[in-house]
Write an enzyme that holds these catalytic residues in place. Structure first.
Site, PDB file in Angstrom:
ATOM      1  N   HIS A  72       0.697  -1.440   0.030  1.00 19.16           N
ATOM      2  CA  HIS A  72       0.040  -0.103  -0.017  1.00 19.16           C
ATOM      3  C   HIS A  72       0.770   1.379   0.074  1.00 19.16           C
ATOM      4  CE1 HIS A  72      -3.544  -2.234   1.982  1.00 19.16           C
ATOM      5  NE2 HIS A  72      -3.358  -2.590   0.926  1.00 19.16           N
TER       6      HIS A  72
HETATM    7  C1  LIG Z   1      -0.212  -7.665  -4.355  1.00 17.70           C
HETATM    8  C2  LIG Z   1      -1.165  -6.669  -4.038  1.00 17.70           C
HETATM    9  C3  LIG Z   1      -2.348  -6.818  -3.202  1.00 17.70           C
HETATM   10  C4  LIG Z   1      -3.166  -5.529  -3.098  1.00 17.70           C
HETATM   11  N1  LIG Z   1      -4.392  -6.057  -2.474  1.00 17.70           N
HETATM   12  C5  LIG Z   1      -5.112  -4.841  -1.980  1.00 17.70           C
HETATM   13  C6  LIG Z   1      -6.446  -5.140  -1.430  1.00 17.70           C
HETATM   14  O1  LIG Z   1      -6.896  -6.122  -1.027  1.00 17.70           O
HETATM   15  N2  LIG Z   1      -7.234  -4.101  -1.051  1.00 17.70           N
HETATM   16  C7  LIG Z   1      -6.796  -3.051  -1.361  1.00 17.70           C
HETATM   17  O2  LIG Z   1      -7.635  -1.868  -1.185  1.00 17.70           O
HETATM   18  N3  LIG Z   1      -5.752  -2.425  -1.882  1.00 17.70           N
HETATM   19  C8  LIG Z   1      -4.724  -3.632  -2.207  1.00 17.70           C
HETATM   20  N4  LIG Z   1      -3.605  -3.229  -2.979  1.00 17.70           N
HETATM   21  C9  LIG Z   1      -3.214  -1.960  -3.363  1.00 17.70           C
HETATM   22  C10 LIG Z   1      -3.986  -1.382  -4.293  1.00 17.70           C
HETATM   23  O3  LIG Z   1      -3.549  -2.382  -5.446  1.00 17.70           O
HETATM   24  C11 LIG Z   1      -3.162  -0.065  -4.527  1.00 17.70           C
HETATM   25  O4  LIG Z   1      -3.191   0.702  -3.426  1.00 17.70           O
HETATM   26  C12 LIG Z   1      -3.538   0.772  -5.889  1.00 17.70           C
HETATM   27  O5  LIG Z   1      -3.553  -0.071  -6.895  1.00 17.70           O
HETATM   28  C13 LIG Z   1      -2.700   1.949  -6.048  1.00 17.70           C
HETATM   29  O6  LIG Z   1      -3.198   2.689  -7.051  1.00 17.70           O
HETATM   30  P1  LIG Z   1      -2.059   3.601  -7.850  1.00 17.70           P
HETATM   31  O7  LIG Z   1      -2.866   3.986  -9.244  1.00 17.70           O
HETATM   32  O8  LIG Z   1      -1.717   4.531  -7.036  1.00 17.70           O
HETATM   33  O9  LIG Z   1      -0.932   2.519  -8.673  1.00 17.70           O
HETATM   34  P2  LIG Z   1      -1.126   1.200  -9.412  1.00 17.70           P
HETATM   35  O10 LIG Z   1      -2.361   0.634  -9.290  1.00 17.70           O
HETATM   36  O11 LIG Z   1       0.381   0.767  -9.010  1.00 17.70           O
HETATM   37  O12 LIG Z   1      -0.923   1.845 -10.740  1.00 17.70           O
HETATM   38  C14 LIG Z   1       0.134   2.460 -11.581  1.00 17.70           C
HETATM   39  C15 LIG Z   1       0.228   2.069 -13.085  1.00 17.70           C
HETATM   40  O13 LIG Z   1       1.300   2.875 -13.538  1.00 17.70           O
HETATM   41  C16 LIG Z   1       1.766   2.091 -14.335  1.00 17.70           C
HETATM   42  N5  LIG Z   1       3.398   2.711 -14.635  1.00 17.70           N
HETATM   43  C17 LIG Z   1       4.264   2.859 -13.679  1.00 17.70           C
HETATM   44  N6  LIG Z   1       5.280   3.383 -14.274  1.00 17.70           N
HETATM   45  C18 LIG Z   1       4.972   3.452 -15.836  1.00 17.70           C
HETATM   46  C19 LIG Z   1       5.688   4.252 -16.803  1.00 17.70           C
HETATM   47  N7  LIG Z   1       6.880   4.644 -16.381  1.00 17.70           N
HETATM   48  N8  LIG Z   1       5.223   4.537 -17.836  1.00 17.70           N
HETATM   49  C20 LIG Z   1       3.755   3.901 -18.065  1.00 17.70           C
HETATM   50  N9  LIG Z   1       2.986   3.111 -16.839  1.00 17.70           N
HETATM   51  C21 LIG Z   1       3.658   3.208 -15.904  1.00 17.70           C
HETATM   52  C22 LIG Z   1       2.128   0.615 -13.710  1.00 17.70           C
HETATM   53  O14 LIG Z   1       2.320  -0.233 -14.719  1.00 17.70           O
HETATM   54  C23 LIG Z   1       0.554   0.662 -13.212  1.00 17.70           C
HETATM   55  O15 LIG Z   1      -0.301   0.173 -14.113  1.00 17.70           O
HETATM   56  C24 LIG Z   1      -2.678  -4.478  -3.351  1.00 17.70           C
HETATM   57  C25 LIG Z   1      -1.502  -4.131  -4.156  1.00 17.70           C
HETATM   58  C26 LIG Z   1      -0.747  -5.378  -4.563  1.00 17.70           C
HETATM   59  C27 LIG Z   1       0.588  -4.989  -5.106  1.00 17.70           C
END
Ligand SMILES: Cc1cc2nc3c(=O)[nH]c(=O)nc-3n(C[C@H](O)[C@H](O)[C@H](O)COP(=O)(O)OP(=O)(O)OC[C@H]3O[C@@H](n4cnc5c(N)ncnc54)[C@H](O)[C@@H]3O)c2cc1C
Length: 276
Positions: free
Chosen positions: A214
């Site tokens: 997270h």
């Molecule tokens: C194994 C796991 C289990 C989880 N379980 C839960 C759960 O049960 N419940 C819950 O609430 N949360 C859970 N989470 C947390 C939740 O997934 C994250 O808090 C949430 O996805 C964060 O969203 P975000 O948009 O900040 O980042 P992300 O979802 O990481 O999205 C970022 C995106 O940007 C892309 N990216 C990164 N760098 C680049 C680049 N240079 N160029 C192009 N694209 C890029 C990545 O590929 C990704 O698709 C879990 C996370 C993981 C890893």
């Protein structure tokens, strides 16, 4: 920008938005000197208590053709489990508006992010410190966009975080030793009954602490001196750039981060549409 709380600050820094001295170390021209980029990194550290169980129907049995068939043909059986089948939220200390600990309970052995296995059925109580105060940071290893960033988590750096985690482990033990679980639970695998004092728990938790995936707060909402984006999610010091991901939380939510991140994305979409 929505690259997540690790890659969003990395991309900002590669683009010249970040701590000027750090960017200079990597020969990156500074567009905005902002030491908050990549700073204040928060997560929910976790420690997993595991114990053997005599209960039938745990996920130890799930990886068999019988349950695969049940799932594929009728969508029933052990493989329909969400693994984290029970949960709880509670306070270990007074003063917090929301609970500081979350339990995630599984009818399975789970330790070291799932990398370790155990030969017999077990149960897990995952203690997730949702009220963690400790912060770390994300920095660049190089100016190569393909290089992984350097992450310093600093889990449990703040003493009250460790105290809360130890209390969470002690309460989990009480639950395992109470009816009705008591009748089904055997030997404690992690941390193990030899680890009983708070000092001993401190040592093992510090060595084996995990996290709940997270990461957040590395491009947080704040003023130009305290944050990276304003309340409209606009990056301070540049035009036409917003961040919409878990980086923007001013502090990590006391609960799972996915729904709040979706909320940040929805809100960003509304604000961008209203501004165009
Ligand atoms: C194994 C796991 C289990 C989880 N379980 C839960 C759960 O049960 N419940 C819950 O609430 N949360 C859970 N989470 C947390 C939740 O997934 C994250 O808090 C949430 O996805 C964060 O969203 P975000 O948009 O900040 O980042 P992300 O979802 O990481 O999205 C970022 C995106 O940007 C892309 N990216 C990164 N760098 C680049 C680049 N240079 N160029 C192009 N694209 C890029 C990545 O590929 C990704 O698709 C879990 C996370 C993981 C890893």
């Amino acid at each position: 920008m929505s690259a997540g709380a690790i890659n969003t600050p990395q991309l900002l820094m590669l683009s010249g938005i970040g701590p000027a001295d750090h960017l200079a170390e990597h020969g990156i021209a500074v567009i905005v000197d902002n030491p908050n980029v990549g700073d204040h990194c928060m997560d929910h550290p976790a420690y997993m208590i595991n114990a053997e169980t005599t209960a039938k129907g745990t996920l130890h049995e799930a990886q068999s053709p019988k349950w695969l068939l049940a799932y594929l043909t009728r969508r029933t059986g052990l493989l329909t489990s969400n693994v984290g089948e029970a949960g709880a939220f509670f306070h270990t200390r007074s003063g917090d508006a929301a609970p500081d600990v979350q339990y995630i309970c599984a009818p399975a052995y789970f330790y070291d992010h799932g990398f370790r296995t155990y030969p017999t059925p077990a149960v897990t109580i995952g203690c997730s410190l949702i009220g963690a105060q400790s912060t770390g940071h994300v920095r660049l290893r190089s100016d190569d966009p393909k290089a992984k960033p350097a992450i310093t988590a600093n889990y449990l750096k703040e003493p009250e975080d460790m105290q809360a985690m130890i209390t969470a482990v002690e309460r989990a033990r009480e639950i395992l030793a109470s009816a009705p679980l008591r009748a089904l639970v055997g030997t404690e695998i992690h941390p193990g009954r030899d680890t009983s004092s708070r000092q001993a728990l401190d040592k093992i938790i510090r060595r084996e602490v995990e996290h709940t995936y997270h990461p957040a707060c590395t491009a947080r909402i704040g003023t130009e001196s305290t944050g990276v984006v304003d309340p409209q999610l606009r990056v301070h010091g540049v035009q036409r750039l917003r961040v919409a991901d878990a980086s923007v939380f001013p502090a990590i939510p006391h609960g799972n981060t996915n729904a709040p991140t979706v909320m940040a994305g929805e809100k960003a979409a509304i604000m961008i549409a209203a501004a165009s």
